[in-house]
Design a protein around this motif. Structure first.
Motif, PDB file in Angstrom:
ATOM      1  N   LEU A  19      30.423   2.995  14.636  1.00  0.00           N
ATOM      2  CA  LEU A  19      30.080   2.850  16.053  1.00  0.00           C
ATOM      3  C   LEU A  19      29.908   1.385  16.431  1.00  0.00           C
ATOM      4  O   LEU A  19      30.349   0.956  17.505  1.00  0.00           O
ATOM      5  CB  LEU A  19      28.809   3.634  16.364  1.00  0.00           C
ATOM      6  CG  LEU A  19      28.901   5.157  16.262  1.00  0.00           C
ATOM      7  CD1 LEU A  19      27.546   5.796  16.500  1.00  0.00           C
ATOM      8  CD2 LEU A  19      29.932   5.707  17.254  1.00  0.00           C
ATOM      9  N   GLY A  20      29.273   0.601  15.558  1.00  0.00           N
ATOM     10  CA  GLY A  20      29.062  -0.807  15.869  1.00  0.00           C
ATOM     11  C   GLY A  20      30.355  -1.585  15.936  1.00  0.00           C
ATOM     12  O   GLY A  20      30.564  -2.382  16.863  1.00  0.00           O
ATOM     13  N   PHE A  62      34.218  -4.038  19.496  1.00  0.00           N
ATOM     14  CA  PHE A  62      35.588  -4.550  19.517  1.00  0.00           C
ATOM     15  C   PHE A  62      36.346  -4.073  20.753  1.00  0.00           C
ATOM     16  O   PHE A  62      37.038  -4.854  21.399  1.00  0.00           O
ATOM     17  CB  PHE A  62      36.321  -4.122  18.250  1.00  0.00           C
ATOM     18  CG  PHE A  62      37.713  -4.678  18.151  1.00  0.00           C
ATOM     19  CD1 PHE A  62      37.920  -5.977  17.709  1.00  0.00           C
ATOM     20  CD2 PHE A  62      38.814  -3.911  18.485  1.00  0.00           C
ATOM     21  CE1 PHE A  62      39.209  -6.492  17.621  1.00  0.00           C
ATOM     22  CE2 PHE A  62      40.091  -4.423  18.403  1.00  0.00           C
ATOM     23  CZ  PHE A  62      40.292  -5.719  17.967  1.00  0.00           C
ATOM     24  N   TYR A  63      36.217  -2.783  21.090  1.00  0.00           N
ATOM     25  CA  TYR A  63      36.980  -2.235  22.210  1.00  0.00           C
ATOM     26  C   TYR A  63      36.259  -2.419  23.545  1.00  0.00           C
ATOM     27  O   TYR A  63      36.917  -2.553  24.581  1.00  0.00           O
ATOM     28  CB  TYR A  63      37.261  -0.750  21.969  1.00  0.00           C
ATOM     29  CG  TYR A  63      38.237  -0.501  20.842  1.00  0.00           C
ATOM     30  CD1 TYR A  63      39.588  -0.806  20.982  1.00  0.00           C
ATOM     31  CD2 TYR A  63      37.815   0.017  19.632  1.00  0.00           C
ATOM     32  CE1 TYR A  63      40.484  -0.590  19.950  1.00  0.00           C
ATOM     33  CE2 TYR A  63      38.701   0.243  18.588  1.00  0.00           C
ATOM     34  CZ  TYR A  63      40.030  -0.066  18.747  1.00  0.00           C
ATOM     35  OH  TYR A  63      40.920   0.140  17.726  1.00  0.00           O
ATOM     36  N   ASP A  72      31.744   1.280  24.858  1.00  0.00           N
ATOM     37  CA  ASP A  72      30.676   0.399  24.396  1.00  0.00           C
ATOM     38  C   ASP A  72      29.395   0.636  25.186  1.00  0.00           C
ATOM     39  O   ASP A  72      28.286   0.624  24.615  1.00  0.00           O
ATOM     40  CB  ASP A  72      31.124  -1.055  24.531  1.00  0.00           C
ATOM     41  CG  ASP A  72      30.052  -2.034  24.080  1.00  0.00           C
ATOM     42  OD1 ASP A  72      29.472  -1.813  23.007  1.00  0.00           O
ATOM     43  OD2 ASP A  72      29.788  -2.998  24.809  1.00  0.00           O
ATOM     44  N   MET A  73      29.520   0.886  26.466  1.00  0.00           N
ATOM     45  CA  MET A  73      28.335   1.122  27.295  1.00  0.00           C
ATOM     46  C   MET A  73      27.622   2.406  26.870  1.00  0.00           C
ATOM     47  O   MET A  73      26.393   2.459  26.787  1.00  0.00           O
ATOM     48  CB  MET A  73      28.733   1.207  28.770  1.00  0.00           C
ATOM     49  CG  MET A  73      27.556   1.396  29.729  1.00  0.00           C
ATOM     50  SD  MET A  73      28.085   1.485  31.443  1.00  0.00           S
ATOM     51  CE  MET A  73      29.033   3.026  31.413  1.00  0.00           C
ATOM     52  N   GLY A  84      43.236  -2.026  12.390  1.00  0.00           N
ATOM     53  CA  GLY A  84      43.656  -2.932  11.314  1.00  0.00           C
ATOM     54  C   GLY A  84      42.843  -4.213  11.315  1.00  0.00           C
ATOM     55  O   GLY A  84      42.466  -4.727  10.252  1.00  0.00           O
ATOM     56  N   ILE A  85      42.584  -4.760  12.507  1.00  0.00           N
ATOM     57  CA  ILE A  85      41.758  -5.966  12.598  1.00  0.00           C
ATOM     58  C   ILE A  85      40.346  -5.689  12.099  1.00  0.00           C
ATOM     59  O   ILE A  85      39.742  -6.497  11.380  1.00  0.00           O
ATOM     60  CB  ILE A  85      41.741  -6.485  14.048  1.00  0.00           C
ATOM     61  CG1 ILE A  85      43.133  -6.947  14.466  1.00  0.00           C
ATOM     62  CG2 ILE A  85      40.736  -7.619  14.200  1.00  0.00           C
ATOM     63  CD1 ILE A  85      43.232  -7.351  15.920  1.00  0.00           C
ATOM     64  N   ILE A  86      39.804  -4.516  12.458  1.00  0.00           N
ATOM     65  CA  ILE A  86      38.439  -4.178  12.045  1.00  0.00           C
ATOM     66  C   ILE A  86      38.344  -4.067  10.534  1.00  0.00           C
ATOM     67  O   ILE A  86      37.432  -4.638   9.917  1.00  0.00           O
ATOM     68  CB  ILE A  86      37.997  -2.871  12.730  1.00  0.00           C
ATOM     69  CG1 ILE A  86      37.788  -3.102  14.229  1.00  0.00           C
ATOM     70  CG2 ILE A  86      36.724  -2.336  12.093  1.00  0.00           C
ATOM     71  CD1 ILE A  86      37.480  -1.848  15.004  1.00  0.00           C
TER      72      ILE A  86
END
Length: 303
Positions: A115-116, A121-122, A127-128, A204-206
Motif C-alpha cells: 500500500l505504501g 508512486f501512483y 493515494d487519498m 517494475g520501477i517499484i
C-alpha cells in the motif's frame, strides 16, 4: 572469500546484532532439540505428571520406600497445578509464539509495504483513500480493535494461525504510513525519472529500483512488526482472548495469573514463560539495534 571476511569483520563490530542472532540460535536449537525429546504429535499439555512438582531431574513418583526401586522422572522445568510438564509447554509455546509473531509481522509488513509503495508512486484518488484509511485507523487503539475482533470470534474458533491473522489485520498501518513517506521522496529522484524515460512499468520501477534501496529499512521494520505482534498476542492471551487450548507463552502466563501461581508458591510456573519472553524481547531489541546501523547511514558513519 574476501566477501566472507568483510562480512565476518562487520559482524564482529556489530555486537548487538551478534547478541541478537546468538539468542535466536539458542531459542531455535531449544525448540528443535526439545521437539526431539517430546513427541510433537502428542498433546503438549499432557496430564500424566504430578501436580505442582518443582524443577528436578530426579523426581520420585511415590513417597513410600518402594519409590527407591522405581525409575526417577525428570521435570527440568517442573510441572503446573494440573500436572503438565512445563518443559514440553515451553518448547511448544516458544515455537508457537514465534510463529504468531512472524506470521503477523510478515503479513502486516507485506500489506503495508504494498500500500505504501503503490499509493505514493501512483498518487491520485487511490493515494487519498489509502492515506485517509491509515490516518483514521491509526487513531483507534490497536489493542481495542484486537479485543473486539477476538471476543467476536470466540475462544473455540481461535488457534495459532487465527491469532496471527487477527494481529496482522492491524499490523499494516504503521508500515504503510512510513513507507509511503519514504517513497514520496524517492519517486522524484533521478534514477526513477530515468527508469520512466526508458519505458519501465510502474510495478517494475517499484520492485527493481525503489524496493532494493529500502531493503535495510524493511528488514528493521520487520523486526519491529514481529515485536509488536508478540506484544499483542501476549496481551490478548493474558486477557483470556487467545487460543487457550494452545500452550503459547501468553496462554501459560494467563493460567499463571488465573491460578494465582505465585501466591501458591509455584514460582517456577511463572518463571519459565517470563524468562523466555524476556529472551525474545532482548533478542528482537538487539537485532533491531544491529539492523539500524545498516538502515541508517548516520549511525553507520558514526560507528
Amino acid at each position: 572469500m574476501e566477501r566472507l571476511r568483510l562480512i565476518g569483520g562487520y559482524l564482529r563490530r556489530n555486537v548487538p546484532l551478534i547478541i541478537g542472532l546468538t539468542i535466536l540460535l539458542v531459542l531455535t536449537l531449544f525448540t528443535i532439540i526439545g521437539y526431539q525429546i517430546i513427541d510433537p504429535k502428542v498433546d503438549p499439555y499432557p496430564l500424566a505428571g504430578p501436580a505442582s512438582a518443582p524443577p528436578t531431574l530426579n523426581y520420585c513418583p511415590r513417597s513410600d520406600p518402594e519409590c527407591e526401586n522405581t525409575e526417577p522422572v525428570a521435570y527440568p522445568f517442573g510441572t503446573d497445578a494440573q500436572g503438565r510438564d512445563l518443559f514440553a509447554v515451553a518448547v511448544a509455546g516458544t515455537w508457537m509464539t514465534m510463529q504468531i509473531g512472524l506470521m503477523a509481522g510478515v503479513i502486516g509488513l507485506a500489506v503495508g509495504a504494498f500500500l505504501g509503495f503503490t499509493s505514493a508512486f501512483y498518487g491520485g484518488i487511490y493515494d487519498m483513500i489509502v492515506r485517509w484509511a491509515v490516518d483514521v485507523l491509526l487513531t483507534v487503539p490497536g489493542l481495542l480493535l484486537l479485543i473486539v475482533v477476538a471476543s467476536s470470534l470466540g475462544e473455540t474458533t481461535i488457534n495459532v494461525t487465527g491469532m496471527g491473522l487477527i494481529i496482522a489485520t492491524i499490523s499494516w498501518r504503521g508500515p504503510a504510513r512510513v513507507i509511503r513517506s519514504q517513497v514520496l521522496s524517492m519517486r522524484e529522484r533521478s534514477y526513477v525519472m530515468m527508469a520512466r524515460l526508458n519505458g519501465m512499468s510502474g510495478m517494475g520501477i517499484i520492485f527493481r529500483e525503489m524496493m532494493p534501496n529500502l531493503l535495510p529499512y524493511l528488514g528493521a521494520s520487520l523486526v519491529g512488526a514481529v515485536t509488536a505482534a508478540i506484544f499483542a498476542s501476549m496481551g490478548l492471551a493474558a486477557l483470556g482472548l487467545g487460543p487457550l487450548r494452545e500452550p503459547t507463552l501468553g496462554v501459560t502466563i494467563y493460567w499463571v495469573i488465573n491460578q494465582s501461581a505465585f501466591l501458591r508458591g509455584l514460582w517456577w510456573w511463572g518463571a519459565v514463560p517470563i524468562a523466555i519472553v524476556a529472551l525474545l524481547f532482548v533478542m528482537l531489541f538487539m537485532i533491531s539495534i544491529g539492523l539500524d546501523e545498516v538502515a541508517n547511514p548516520r549511525v553507520r558513519r558514526s560507528a
